[in-house]
Design an enzyme around this catalytic site. Structure first.
Site, short mmCIF file in Angstrom:
data_model
loop_
_atom_site.label_atom_id
_atom_site.label_comp_id
_atom_site.label_asym_id
_atom_site.label_seq_id
_atom_site.Cartn_x
_atom_site.Cartn_y
_atom_site.Cartn_z
N ARG A 23 58.01 47.00 30.48
CA ARG A 23 57.08 47.25 29.37
C ARG A 23 55.66 46.89 29.77
NH1 ARG A 23 59.38 50.89 27.74
NH2 ARG A 23 60.62 50.47 29.58
N ASP B 292 66.04 62.76 22.98
CA ASP B 292 65.36 61.67 23.68
C ASP B 292 66.32 60.48 23.80
OD1 ASP B 292 63.38 60.23 24.87
OD2 ASP B 292 62.23 59.86 23.04
N LYS C 265 58.00 60.39 30.14
CA LYS C 265 59.04 61.23 29.54
C LYS C 265 58.62 61.77 28.17
CE LYS C 265 61.29 57.72 27.19
NZ LYS C 265 61.95 57.61 25.96
#
Length: 814
Positions: A622, A236, A50
């Site tokens: 992550r 964002d 993204k």
DNA sequence: CATGGTGGCATTTTT
DNA sequence: TGCCACCATG
């Protein structure tokens, strides 16, 4: 730290002058990047690129659609994210990106308010109050309103006020909405709290957003200005915006609706801050012709990690159906460990890190993630003993250190004499004989005259020699600020206030590190210096930057701005919240226990539990290659409490871990562990700790302190600067309180309300007046004339009449 | 009236 | 662990 998707940039991508901005992007990514005008919602799963889409979108606007960089506003979640985006755009655009406004919501608000706060009766020079200041104000307010803190804890009010602000509920509306004793009290406290802040010319974090929206809504010319300036808006982490932030965005974007938002409902983890997933749902309602693009291909993690993440998150009811997929391999199984207690868990992690290092991983490729900051203690101890370099993000910031805040308190007070919180912090720091009684006397005087504490203290100085010395000290500091550069001046404060010398004289071993912190502050100040700018201006910038430096931006205990490019090879420690947006080849998820993740405070409500689940999801996603899950059988922090989720002191495995396919888990840490199950198992009381951890605590740190020692010990401590006390109190008063320091930036109430200034002549008992802070009231008496004229007014919102100095009170006729 | 020491207590997540 | 309230002392 590895940046998301950084490795995907091929040299071709940034070849100029005509980079092919969609090259190397998958179809949905490209679709988002080349989107024309109008609203677009990009649902970007974890690791789906993204940030890459955002940066390429901006580049596309500038290079392909010919949009001026200055027409674009990109809002990110943290300063660090903004910085990273700036760097990436710089490599795509070169200097073309110079005028881009890439910022956080709070920084954007600050910038707008620095130009427009005076419209809301603040000065444009207002200061930002942090949590501590805020608590201090609240404490005073509760006292003033006679609210019993035992019955109504202070925290409930700060939380309530926070909530009001997140939802753009102004004090008046809060009052109207109040439906119970509690909510009514909250509204009263809120109202009064705002008045105190206004009088101190201060805004809290929430005000940076609320007041920005107020300015935009109440002053069409301001709104018009920004709408004409900003044609394209990108947001964002849209799932974590709250109502005020959404209002802000909507106001700006409305005429053109060129709104590009990127978010992931599965990563919404700031519900406690007012963020709702409904922002994403509402978006499609507010902008009916929204284009929706889904990014589901993951470029970050192994198949095994993605499957585990999906198994955890799919249990959530309120989410948009989607599943990340990868073209890559399944990779290694997920490694698990159960420690006897948190110390053993930490020792395990430390020893695994050492092994991974021998296998070629770098420290910077590894992160330890956890739910609560309290978990760092055991981890830190063990890492220190294992001599593993690490950095803790979050927790206690450098600028939250007591000594740093103390010295900055002086700076704040010099810049804004109305900052009563700063005054109370420094007036007796270090101790100089001004105790509670003396402060109360100053507070009383301040109240009677409606003047800031600092001003009142000049009057009290006439009868109190300790206060007199303090006032003289402030006068000297003020003068010094006019001749010195910031770095030198900070050092001067440390010396002149005797803060440094006193620290040096202390036996306390932490004193040396505090001195180091002050030296760090000093050198940080030096880096802020600008040749053409006055120290006062530099100080203002300095304070702004400090206020908005978040814990995600800079490791705990570091000042940051010193060496931005110096990347050190360290393991990263942070909470799951701070880990959002980051990725690491190796991730340790510590404390996989009921009561910790999910946290016991969230156990009894569905919404809270779903957010905990998302938090776990964020943690798992992550990891790029290697994921560890660990937990402890006993945990000190719960030993006494016997909290929910821990029957009889034994800790139970997190329900989230139970959702992961056991076949993808493998226990490590001991040879006997082969069949042991992380999910049902009990701890093993040893693991193959063959790395021979040196348990002697090395004295490296204290040695550095000693080497840098700057201050002499008590015996030879002498004032470095001669003190000149032949300045009169009146002179100091003028020095500290120049007329314009007290004056509101541009508009007195007279100007503000378009009335002639001859208010004073019309003041007489019975006349209705309005005070900018205290509101409506009725004049009881008028005494004197000229500069010393006093007016006593009974305000509607106060029981006691107030004696005001007319010259400063800025009364208007009601 | 100011200060420093002691003992008790609670402890999610953050711009 | 760190913060606050309370108490004894100067």
């Amino acid at each position: 730290m590895i940046s998301e998707q950084a490795q995907m940039f091929s040299p071709e991508d940034s070849s100029r002058p005509q980079p092919n901005l969609t090259k190397g992007l998958n179809d949905p990514q490209a679709e988002a990047v080349v989107h024309g005008d109008g609203p677009i919602l990009v649902l970007a799963g974890a690791g789906s690129g993204k940030t890459r889409v955002l940066t390429h979108r901006v580049a596309q606007l500038i290079l392909e659609q010919g949009v001026f960089a200055s027409r674009i506003l990109a809002v990110t979640f943290t300063n660090k994210a903004a910085q990273e985006m700036r760097e990436r755009l710089h490599s795509l655009l070169g200097t073309d990106g110079e005028n881009l406004w890439i910022t956080t919501f709070h920084s954007a608000g600050l910038r707008i308010l620095r130009h427009n706060a005076s419209r809301l009766s603040y000065s444009n020079q207002f200061v930002i109050y942090d949590d501590q200041d805020t608590k201090g104000v609240l404490k005073q307010v509760l006292k003033d309103l006679n609210i019993n803190e035992d019955r109504y804890p202070l925290d409930t009010f700060s939380r309530a006020i926070d909530k009001f602000k997140n939802n753009y509920i102004l004090p008046a509306e809060a009052g109207q909405r109040a439906s119970s004793i509690e909510t009514d009290l909250q509204a009263q406290v809120y109202d009064r709290y705002q008045k105190v802040l206004l009088a101190a010319n201060a805004m809290d974090f929430g005000d940076l957003l609320v007041n920005t929206v107020r300015v935009l809504r109440e002053f069409p010319e301001v709104l018009d200005y920004y709408r004409r300036t900003l044609h394209y808006i990108l947001v964002d982490e849209f799932q974590d915006t709250n109502k005020v932030q959404y209002m802000f965005i909507r106001l700006l974007a409305e005429p053109r609706r060129n709104l590009f938002v990127v978010g992931d409902d599965d990563q919404s983890i700031y519900g406690f801050r007012g963020a709702t997933i409904s922002n994403i749902l509402e978006f499609e309602k507010d902008y009916p012709n929204t284009k929706v693009v889904k990014l589901e291909q993951n470029y970050r993690s192994t198949g095994t990690i993605l499957n585990a993440a999906h198994a955890v998150i799919e249990k959530n009811k309120s989410r948009k159906a989607k599943k990340l997929w990868t073209a890559g391999d399944d990779g290694d199984p997920i490694r698990t460990f159960i420690g006897y207690d948190e110390n053993q868990e930490s020792e395990f992690i430390t020893s695994e890190i050492r092994k991974l290092i021998t296998q070629g991983y770098k420290h910077s490729e590894m992160a330890i993630l956890y739910r609560t900051n309290a978990q760092t203690r055991a981890l830190e101890e063990s890492l220190v003993r294992g001599k593993i370099p690490y950095k803790i993000f979050g927790g206690l910031k450098f600028f939250d250190r007591k000594e740093v805040k103390d010295i900055l308190g002086y700076v704040r007070l010099l810049i804004n004499p109305a900052d009563n919180q700063a005054f109370q912090r420094v007036v007796n720091t270090p101790p100089r004989g001004i105790g509670a009684q003396a402060v109360q006397a100053i507070a009383d005087e301040a109240r009677e005259t409606s003047m800031p504490f600092l001003h009142a203290s000049v009057t009290v100085a006439q009868s109190n020699k300790h206060v007199k010395k303090f006032v003289e000290l402030m006068g000297e500091l003020k003068q010094a600020a006019q001749t010195m550069k910031l770095g030198e001046f900070l050092g001067f404060i440390v010396e002149k206030t005797e803060y440094g010398p006193r620290l040096a004289a202390m036996k306390d071993p932490t004193a040396q590190s505090r001195i180091e912190n002050l030296q760090e502050l000093e050198s940080l100040g030096r880096t802020m210096e600008r040749p053409e700018t006055s120290t006062e201006e530099v100080m203002k910038d300095f304070l702004d930057r400090i206020s908005l430096t978040s814990s995600a931006d800079v490791p705990a205990g570091e000042a940051g701005a010193n060496d931005p490019n110096q990347k050190t090879d360290t393991v990263s420690l942070m909470t799951l919240h701070l880990a959002k947006g980051l990725e690491f080849p190796v991730v340790f998820l510590a404390g996989m226990e009921e009561g910790l993740l999910p946290h016991y405070r969230s156990l009894d409500d569905v919404v809270g539990l779903e957010e905990e689940r998302r938090l776990c999801y964020v943690g798992i996603t992550r990891a790029m290659k290697v994921l560890y899950l660990s937990r402890a059988h006993n945990r000190g922090m719960f030993a006494a409490g016997g909290s929910a989720g821990s029957a009889g002191g034994a800790r139970v495995v997190s329900r989230f871990a139970k959702d992961i396919d056991p076949k993808s888990l493998t226990a490590v840490g001991t040879e006997r562990s082969q069949g042991a199950s992380f999910i049902e198992g009990y701890p093993r009381f040893s693991f193959d700790d063959d790395d021979d951890i040196d348990t002697r605590i090395e004295d490296d740190y204290s040695n550095t302190w000693r080497r840098k020692k700057k201050y002499p010990s008590r015996d030879d401590a002498q004032p470095t600067y001669s003190s000149k006390t032949n300045v009169s109190l009146d002179q100091i008063r003028n020095l500290l309180m120049p007329a314009d320091a007290m004056k509101q930036e541009s508009k007195t109430p007279e100007e503000y309300h378009g009335k002639p200034s001859a208010v004073f002549e019309q003041l007489a008992p019975g006349v209705e007046v309005i005070h900018p802070t205290f509101g409506k009231g009725c004049v009881e008496s008028v005494k004197g004339s000229g500069n010393t004229a006093n007016v006593t007014v009974k305000f509607d919102s106060f029981d006691e009449p107030k004696k005001l100095v007319y010259r400063f009170a800025k009364l208007v006729l009601g």
